[in-house]
Write a protein that holds these residues in place. Structure first.
Motif, PDB file in Angstrom:
ATOM      1  N   UNK A 106       0.859  -1.177   0.000  1.00  0.00           N
ATOM      2  CA  UNK A 106       0.000   0.000   0.000  1.00  0.00           C
ATOM      3  C   UNK A 106       0.902   1.236   0.000  1.00  0.00           C
ATOM      4  N   UNK A 107       0.608   2.149  -0.897  1.00  0.00           N
ATOM      5  CA  UNK A 107       1.412   3.369  -0.972  1.00  0.00           C
ATOM      6  C   UNK A 107       0.639   4.553  -0.413  1.00  0.00           C
ATOM      7  N   UNK A 108       1.382   5.609  -0.146  1.00  0.00           N
ATOM      8  CA  UNK A 108       0.752   6.867   0.235  1.00  0.00           C
ATOM      9  C   UNK A 108       1.419   7.923  -0.631  1.00  0.00           C
ATOM     10  N   UNK A 158       5.762   3.892  -1.064  1.00  0.00           N
ATOM     11  CA  UNK A 158       5.436   2.786  -0.178  1.00  0.00           C
ATOM     12  C   UNK A 158       5.325   3.263   1.266  1.00  0.00           C
ATOM     13  N   UNK A 159       4.215   2.869   1.883  1.00  0.00           N
ATOM     14  CA  UNK A 159       3.978   3.218   3.277  1.00  0.00           C
ATOM     15  C   UNK A 159       4.922   2.378   4.135  1.00  0.00           C
ATOM     16  N   UNK A 160       5.765   2.996   4.909  1.00  0.00           N
ATOM     17  CA  UNK A 160       6.641   2.178   5.738  1.00  0.00           C
ATOM     18  C   UNK A 160       7.105   2.935   6.972  1.00  0.00           C
ATOM     19  N   UNK A 185       5.601   7.694   6.543  1.00  0.00           N
ATOM     20  CA  UNK A 185       4.400   8.117   5.800  1.00  0.00           C
ATOM     21  C   UNK A 185       3.280   7.109   6.034  1.00  0.00           C
ATOM     22  N   UNK A 186       2.722   7.173   7.222  1.00  0.00           N
ATOM     23  CA  UNK A 186       1.794   6.121   7.629  1.00  0.00           C
ATOM     24  C   UNK A 186       0.372   6.617   7.847  1.00  0.00           C
ATOM     25  N   UNK A 187      -0.576   5.747   7.529  1.00  0.00           N
ATOM     26  CA  UNK A 187      -1.964   5.989   7.884  1.00  0.00           C
ATOM     27  C   UNK A 187      -2.306   4.909   8.897  1.00  0.00           C
ATOM     28  N   UNK A 188      -2.603   5.313  10.112  1.00  0.00           N
ATOM     29  CA  UNK A 188      -2.843   4.327  11.157  1.00  0.00           C
ATOM     30  C   UNK A 188      -4.299   3.865  11.203  1.00  0.00           C
ATOM     31  N   UNK A 189      -4.463   2.582  11.439  1.00  0.00           N
ATOM     32  CA  UNK A 189      -5.794   1.993  11.549  1.00  0.00           C
ATOM     33  C   UNK A 189      -6.579   2.709  12.652  1.00  0.00           C
TER      34      UNK A 189
END
Length: 399
Positions: free
Chosen positions: A261-263, A267-269, A274-278
RNA sequence: GGCGACGUAGCCAAGUGGUAAGGCACGGGUCUGCAAAACCCUGACCGUGGGUUCGAUUCCCACCGUCGCCUCCA
């Protein structure tokens, strides 16, 4: 059910054995919060699990926890807490996040620290068999005596070495007999946790735990083994090597890997931040909406998260809810046709986007029905059941 | 180097073994003092080359291109 198998490089029928399926998914290293990339992977395996159960199979699902590792030790040191405390806390948060989006809890959730003894046993077998060697308290797998190394990822040795050097790994470590040899056991520093072994007071390398815990919980061969596709090389490649060299061959019947999954195209890492948290998503919309967002993407195609998707998914959920609670009906024949089509899509390499189109069609027909039959009609029950197979049953997921 | 996905009009994009939805933009028109808005109308040798077929954009193979991933990583 047809699934793409990484080892065979094609979509092939998955044949359960004796009505049972064992699924092993590589879990997390608990030192940071769960982001959308994690959610996507575990969502995919959850849908697979639910689909099998819906078909009447007995599923045993396993998801490990890598609770001792350089990153955990680093973060624990930074925060001045014991690494076990950090791991426990992060696992609790992770399990909570996954429950919020309606993931079934794994049947077994083994932790690396609880199986070190078995790992030592496995490594001993590799050393005795000539597949591994000890140097200064460390043990390396000898890729030189395992010519198949690279089979899963389809990389030749020269390329693997090149990649490894580009990434800052150290193929030139003088202790290694061959540049691609990987760590099975490492000696711990005085302030690091350690377990006794014939070579040193130390801790296991990254790859050995999954081989030991998957076969330990499921026997072998493991029916389905997978995770994010960034694990193909070197993690799963190394697992195969140490498993087969350790006498377990074939190790895995079917390899399933989920795309990244990218943002904003990247790449989200964890390392890039560069994260989207649940956790943040479930504050905005119901967990079932998050599941619909994830289900809108095919598991083998990488995608870039857009914030607008959250609203689209939430709207979709509201449309489904309205259809289930309104007065619409659909014919018996149409319901059967929809149901068949839904499972056709799902059984064709887990085409969840295609399955959602079927749900959209059902909801649209229900919404179009002017009759007032009240809730609980055949069409409404069907929509609810199919949503359940996707792990997005509205009622069950409003925590 | 490997693997994956994609490649349909200027852009976004659906779709099918029998000569290709829709949206946006552009252009033309109706309306209007002019303009805007609204409404109507207008556009495609479906990446390239082979193959299968009575017939392919749709199936198969090769190639080219774009994007993503490949020992911290899900």
């Amino acid at each position: 059910m047809q699934l793409f198998d990484t080892a065979r490089q094609e979509v092939v029928p998955f044949e359960p054995r004796g009505g049972q399926v064992g699924i092993y998914v590589c879990g997390i290293t608990p030192y940071d919060s769960a982001h959308l990339g994690h959610a996507f992977v575990y969502h995919v395996f959850d849908v697979l699990n639910r689909r099998f159960r819906d078909a009447g199979l007995t599923v045993r699902s396993v998801r490990n926890v890598t609770d001792v590792d350089d990153d955990i030790l680093r973060v624990a040191r930074e925060r001045g807490v014991d690494f076990r405390e950090l791991a426990d806390e992060q696992v609790r948060l992770f399990d909570h996040d996954m429950a919020e989006i309606g993931l079934l809890a794994p049947d077994v959730e083994p932790r690396a620290t609880e199986h070190v003894e078995e790992m030592v046993g496995w490594i001993t077998r590799l050393v005795d068999g000539g597949y591994a060697y000890a140097v200064d308290g460390w043990v390396f797998f000898d890729s030189g005596v395992y010519p198949d190394y690279g089979r899963l990822s389809r990389l030749d040795h020269a390329t693997m070495i090149e990649l490894s050097r580009e990434r800052g790994a150290d193929p030139d470590d003088p202790r290694k007999r061959h540049p691609l040899d990987f760590v099975l056991w490492q000696a711990s520093a005085p302030d690091e946790p350690s377990w006794p072994s014939p070579w040193s007071d130390g801790r296991p390398g990254w790859h050995i735990e999954c081989t030991v815990m998957s076969t330990g919980a499921l026997g072998h061969p493991v029916d389905i083994h997978g995770g994010g596709n960034d694990l193909i090389y070197p993690h799963h490649e190394s697992e195969i090597a140490q498993a087969e060299a350790g006498g377990v061959a074939p190790y895995v019947r079917h390899w399933t890997h989920v795309a990244m999954v990218n943002l904003d195209g990247v790449k989200m890492s964890k390392s890039l931040g560069n994260l989207v948290f649940v956790r943040d998503l479930v504050k905005r919309v119901p967990g079932a909406a998050v599941r619909l967002l994830l289900a809108a993407h095919h598991y083998r195609v990488s995608w870039s998260y857009e914030d607008a998707e959250v609203e689209v998914a939430a709207m979709r959920l509201r449309r489904y809810l309205a259809a289930m609670q309104g007065g619409g009906t659909i014919g018996h024949e149409a319901a059967l046709r929809h149901k068949q089509r839904f499972f056709e899509r799902l059984d064709d390499d887990l085409d969840t986007p295609g399955a959602l189109e079927v749900l959209d069609a059902i909801a649209q027909e229900l919404a179009g029905g002017a009759e007032d039959a009240g809730p609980g009609t055949e069409g409404q029950q069907l929509l609810g059941r199919l949503l359940g197979v996707l792990g997005a049953e509205p009622g069950a997921v409003t925590a």
